[in-house]
Motif scaffolding. Structure first.
Motif, PDB file in Angstrom:
ATOM      1  N   GLU A  41       0.814  -0.941   0.055  1.00 49.84           N
ATOM      2  CA  GLU A  41      -0.075   0.084  -0.052  1.00 49.84           C
ATOM      3  C   GLU A  41       0.821   1.335   0.100  1.00 49.84           C
ATOM      4  O   GLU A  41       1.845   1.135   0.834  1.00 49.84           O
ATOM      5  CB  GLU A  41      -1.025  -0.056   1.328  1.00 49.84           C
ATOM      6  CG  GLU A  41      -1.516   1.096   1.584  1.00 49.84           C
ATOM      7  CD  GLU A  41      -2.473   1.016   2.638  1.00 49.84           C
ATOM      8  OE1 GLU A  41      -3.199   2.140   3.068  1.00 49.84           O
ATOM      9  OE2 GLU A  41      -2.453  -0.039   3.626  1.00 49.84           O
ATOM     10  N   ILE A  42       0.486   2.361  -0.760  1.00 52.89           N
ATOM     11  CA  ILE A  42       1.151   3.589  -0.781  1.00 52.89           C
ATOM     12  C   ILE A  42       0.251   4.422   0.248  1.00 52.89           C
ATOM     13  O   ILE A  42      -0.999   4.226   0.251  1.00 52.89           O
ATOM     14  CB  ILE A  42       1.266   4.162  -2.248  1.00 52.89           C
ATOM     15  CG1 ILE A  42       1.991   5.558  -2.008  1.00 52.89           C
ATOM     16  CG2 ILE A  42      -0.041   4.222  -2.804  1.00 52.89           C
ATOM     17  CD1 ILE A  42       2.294   5.805  -3.605  1.00 52.89           C
ATOM     18  N   GLY A  43       1.028   5.205   0.878  1.00 47.35           N
ATOM     19  CA  GLY A  43       0.214   6.282   1.485  1.00 47.35           C
ATOM     20  C   GLY A  43       1.009   7.670   1.803  1.00 47.35           C
ATOM     21  O   GLY A  43       2.125   7.573   1.299  1.00 47.35           O
ATOM     22  N   ARG A  50      -1.269  20.203   7.981  1.00 45.04           N
ATOM     23  CA  ARG A  50      -2.138  21.167   7.221  1.00 45.04           C
ATOM     24  C   ARG A  50      -1.517  22.292   6.486  1.00 45.04           C
ATOM     25  O   ARG A  50      -1.932  22.722   5.470  1.00 45.04           O
ATOM     26  CB  ARG A  50      -3.195  21.763   8.511  1.00 45.04           C
ATOM     27  CG  ARG A  50      -4.546  21.005   8.332  1.00 45.04           C
ATOM     28  CD  ARG A  50      -5.549  21.847   9.457  1.00 45.04           C
ATOM     29  NE  ARG A  50      -4.847  21.831  10.771  1.00 45.04           N
ATOM     30  CZ  ARG A  50      -5.311  22.789  11.324  1.00 45.04           C
ATOM     31  NH1 ARG A  50      -6.154  23.826  10.862  1.00 45.04           N
ATOM     32  NH2 ARG A  50      -5.118  22.749  12.520  1.00 45.04           N
ATOM     33  N   SER A  51      -0.375  22.757   6.915  1.00 43.86           N
ATOM     34  CA  SER A  51       0.164  23.867   6.376  1.00 43.86           C
ATOM     35  C   SER A  51       0.738  23.428   4.957  1.00 43.86           C
ATOM     36  O   SER A  51       0.966  24.241   3.939  1.00 43.86           O
ATOM     37  CB  SER A  51       1.403  24.434   7.244  1.00 43.86           C
ATOM     38  OG  SER A  51       2.175  23.356   7.441  1.00 43.86           O
ATOM     39  N   ALA A  52       0.912  22.199   4.876  1.00 38.62           N
ATOM     40  CA  ALA A  52       1.223  21.538   3.471  1.00 38.62           C
ATOM     41  C   ALA A  52       0.407  21.264   2.513  1.00 38.62           C
ATOM     42  O   ALA A  52       0.613  20.988   1.418  1.00 38.62           O
ATOM     43  CB  ALA A  52       2.377  20.555   3.810  1.00 38.62           C
ATOM     44  N   TRP A  53      -0.921  21.292   3.031  1.00 36.89           N
ATOM     45  CA  TRP A  53      -1.889  21.042   2.032  1.00 36.89           C
ATOM     46  C   TRP A  53      -2.234  21.891   0.994  1.00 36.89           C
ATOM     47  O   TRP A  53      -1.955  23.305   1.327  1.00 36.89           O
ATOM     48  CB  TRP A  53      -3.466  20.927   3.072  1.00 36.89           C
ATOM     49  CG  TRP A  53      -3.341  19.756   3.986  1.00 36.89           C
ATOM     50  CD1 TRP A  53      -2.418  18.929   4.283  1.00 36.89           C
ATOM     51  CD2 TRP A  53      -4.590  19.455   4.806  1.00 36.89           C
ATOM     52  NE1 TRP A  53      -2.888  18.128   4.974  1.00 36.89           N
ATOM     53  CE2 TRP A  53      -4.172  18.420   5.547  1.00 36.89           C
ATOM     54  CE3 TRP A  53      -5.677  20.226   4.870  1.00 36.89           C
ATOM     55  CZ2 TRP A  53      -5.007  17.702   6.584  1.00 36.89           C
ATOM     56  CZ3 TRP A  53      -6.595  19.671   5.974  1.00 36.89           C
ATOM     57  CH2 TRP A  53      -6.317  18.465   6.832  1.00 36.89           C
ATOM     58  N   ALA A 111       1.428  16.143  -1.715  1.00 39.24           N
ATOM     59  CA  ALA A 111       0.934  14.651  -1.616  1.00 39.24           C
ATOM     60  C   ALA A 111       1.322  13.890  -3.178  1.00 39.24           C
ATOM     61  O   ALA A 111       1.862  12.844  -3.030  1.00 39.24           O
ATOM     62  CB  ALA A 111      -0.325  14.537  -1.295  1.00 39.24           C
ATOM     63  N   THR A 112       0.735  14.616  -4.046  1.00 40.00           N
ATOM     64  CA  THR A 112       0.917  14.442  -5.445  1.00 40.00           C
ATOM     65  C   THR A 112       2.317  13.865  -5.998  1.00 40.00           C
ATOM     66  O   THR A 112       2.782  12.692  -6.259  1.00 40.00           O
ATOM     67  CB  THR A 112       0.350  14.989  -6.519  1.00 40.00           C
ATOM     68  OG1 THR A 112      -1.214  15.047  -5.963  1.00 40.00           O
ATOM     69  CG2 THR A 112       0.249  14.312  -7.673  1.00 40.00           C
ATOM     70  N   GLU A 113       2.941  14.927  -5.551  1.00 40.16           N
ATOM     71  CA  GLU A 113       4.674  14.895  -6.197  1.00 40.16           C
ATOM     72  C   GLU A 113       5.241  13.853  -5.279  1.00 40.16           C
ATOM     73  O   GLU A 113       6.212  13.056  -5.570  1.00 40.16           O
ATOM     74  CB  GLU A 113       5.202  16.334  -5.628  1.00 40.16           C
ATOM     75  CG  GLU A 113       6.736  16.430  -6.158  1.00 40.16           C
ATOM     76  CD  GLU A 113       7.218  17.776  -5.980  1.00 40.16           C
ATOM     77  OE1 GLU A 113       8.316  18.075  -5.628  1.00 40.16           O
ATOM     78  OE2 GLU A 113       6.383  18.712  -5.904  1.00 40.16           O
ATOM     79  N   ALA A 114       5.093  13.719  -3.854  1.00 39.57           N
ATOM     80  CA  ALA A 114       5.607  12.562  -2.962  1.00 39.57           C
ATOM     81  C   ALA A 114       5.212  11.363  -3.460  1.00 39.57           C
ATOM     82  O   ALA A 114       6.016  10.220  -3.601  1.00 39.57           O
ATOM     83  CB  ALA A 114       5.473  12.713  -1.609  1.00 39.57           C
ATOM     84  N   ALA A 115       3.837  11.238  -3.666  1.00 40.84           N
ATOM     85  CA  ALA A 115       3.418  10.002  -4.234  1.00 40.84           C
ATOM     86  C   ALA A 115       3.897   9.257  -5.297  1.00 40.84           C
ATOM     87  O   ALA A 115       4.127   8.024  -5.671  1.00 40.84           O
ATOM     88  CB  ALA A 115       1.758   9.850  -4.173  1.00 40.84           C
ATOM     89  N   LEU A 116       4.176  10.249  -6.398  1.00 44.43           N
ATOM     90  CA  LEU A 116       4.699   9.964  -7.607  1.00 44.43           C
ATOM     91  C   LEU A 116       6.033   9.439  -7.741  1.00 44.43           C
ATOM     92  O   LEU A 116       6.548   8.348  -8.233  1.00 44.43           O
ATOM     93  CB  LEU A 116       4.605  11.030  -8.801  1.00 44.43           C
ATOM     94  CG  LEU A 116       3.197  11.389  -9.176  1.00 44.43           C
ATOM     95  CD1 LEU A 116       3.261  12.591 -10.043  1.00 44.43           C
ATOM     96  CD2 LEU A 116       2.644  10.285 -10.158  1.00 44.43           C
ATOM     97  N   GLN A 159      -8.579  10.568  -2.148  1.00 46.15           N
ATOM     98  CA  GLN A 159      -8.918   9.849  -3.512  1.00 46.15           C
ATOM     99  C   GLN A 159      -8.720  10.719  -4.641  1.00 46.15           C
ATOM    100  O   GLN A 159      -8.223  10.263  -5.868  1.00 46.15           O
ATOM    101  CB  GLN A 159     -10.335   9.737  -3.321  1.00 46.15           C
ATOM    102  CG  GLN A 159     -10.800   8.884  -2.369  1.00 46.15           C
ATOM    103  CD  GLN A 159     -12.447   8.510  -2.253  1.00 46.15           C
ATOM    104  OE1 GLN A 159     -13.086   8.071  -3.335  1.00 46.15           O
ATOM    105  NE2 GLN A 159     -13.180   8.814  -1.291  1.00 46.15           N
ATOM    106  N   ALA A 160      -8.485  12.043  -4.414  1.00 43.45           N
ATOM    107  CA  ALA A 160      -8.069  13.021  -5.592  1.00 43.45           C
ATOM    108  C   ALA A 160      -6.685  12.722  -5.956  1.00 43.45           C
ATOM    109  O   ALA A 160      -6.249  12.568  -7.198  1.00 43.45           O
ATOM    110  CB  ALA A 160      -8.506  14.396  -5.425  1.00 43.45           C
ATOM    111  N   VAL A 161      -5.905  12.698  -4.823  1.00 39.36           N
ATOM    112  CA  VAL A 161      -4.480  12.358  -5.198  1.00 39.36           C
ATOM    113  C   VAL A 161      -4.201  11.067  -5.787  1.00 39.36           C
ATOM    114  O   VAL A 161      -3.492  10.960  -6.667  1.00 39.36           O
ATOM    115  CB  VAL A 161      -3.498  12.428  -3.903  1.00 39.36           C
ATOM    116  CG1 VAL A 161      -2.264  11.850  -4.132  1.00 39.36           C
ATOM    117  CG2 VAL A 161      -3.718  13.888  -3.265  1.00 39.36           C
ATOM    118  N   MET A 162      -4.981   9.916  -5.280  1.00 38.94           N
ATOM    119  CA  MET A 162      -4.909   8.807  -5.830  1.00 38.94           C
ATOM    120  C   MET A 162      -5.210   8.653  -7.569  1.00 38.94           C
ATOM    121  O   MET A 162      -4.464   7.872  -8.493  1.00 38.94           O
ATOM    122  CB  MET A 162      -5.863   7.750  -5.171  1.00 38.94           C
ATOM    123  CG  MET A 162      -5.421   7.424  -3.677  1.00 38.94           C
ATOM    124  SD  MET A 162      -6.796   6.643  -2.980  1.00 38.94           S
ATOM    125  CE  MET A 162      -6.286   6.739  -1.075  1.00 38.94           C
TER     126      MET A 162
END
Length: 179
Positions: A92-94, A99-102, A107-112, A139-142
């Motif tokens: 699983e990826i996660g 909050r200051s980083a939202w 999240a997308t950059e790290a996940a890729l 879910q949007a990041v996914m």
């Protein structure tokens, strides 16, 4: 342990200096909204010790994430074995960010970067992602990282009591279908 770098982020081993901001994240009701109860400082510190032990044992796990330009710790991202007792198995990826980083695309950059490492270095054939049915931001990041959801795979998390955190969605991506 591999360190991952993107244009704006470094995914690295945990440091003692990460413990305080990590504990603050785990005590933030908005950060924990889709995760359950707030964590005490001791529970938060214990999670980092577990992350480090699992990384040492398996060679992958949860990296601390920092902003390269400032060195600021902003959360975690990585890969983990699906917990026992779930209605599926795999890796699983996660991610979890302060909050200051939202809203900055972190999240997308790290996940890729994590996906690339999982497929290209660790040679996983498939990577999964799980979140509560109400966690629309994750879910949007996914979807942004190329994962897809089959509603037939959705499930009630057997480790969570009845309530809004129990219904979960499952997203998948395979090495051959990633873009």
């Amino acid at each position: 342990m591999a360190e991952l770098r993107t244009d704006r982020l470094t995914l690295r081993r945990w440091r003692d200096s990460d413990l305080e901001p990590w504990a603050a994240m785990n005590a933030d009701p908005e950060v924990r909204e889709h995760l359950g109860a707030l964590l005490t400082r001791e529970q938060s510190d214990g999670s980092v010790a577990l992350f480090q032990a699992e990384f040492d044992q398996r060679g992958y796990g949860w990296w601390a994430v920092e902003v390269r330009a400032t060195g600021e710790f902003i959360g975690f991202a990585g890969l983990d074995q699906v917990d026992d007792g779930m209605p599926f198995t795999g890796v699983e990826i996660g991610w979890r960010l302060a909050r200051s980083a939202w809203g900055h695309g972190y999240a997308t950059e790290a996940a890729l970067s994590v996906l690339s490492h999982g497929f290209d270095t660790l040679d996983f054939p498939e990577i999964l992602a799980v979140t509560t049915a109400t966690n629309l931001r994750s879910q949007a990041v996914m979807r942004r990282i190329g994962m897809t959801r089959d509603p037939a795979d959705d499930f009630d998390d057997p480790t969570v009591p009845e309530g809004p955190l129990r219904p979960n969605v499952l997203y998948r991506i395979t090495r051959s279908t990633r873009t």
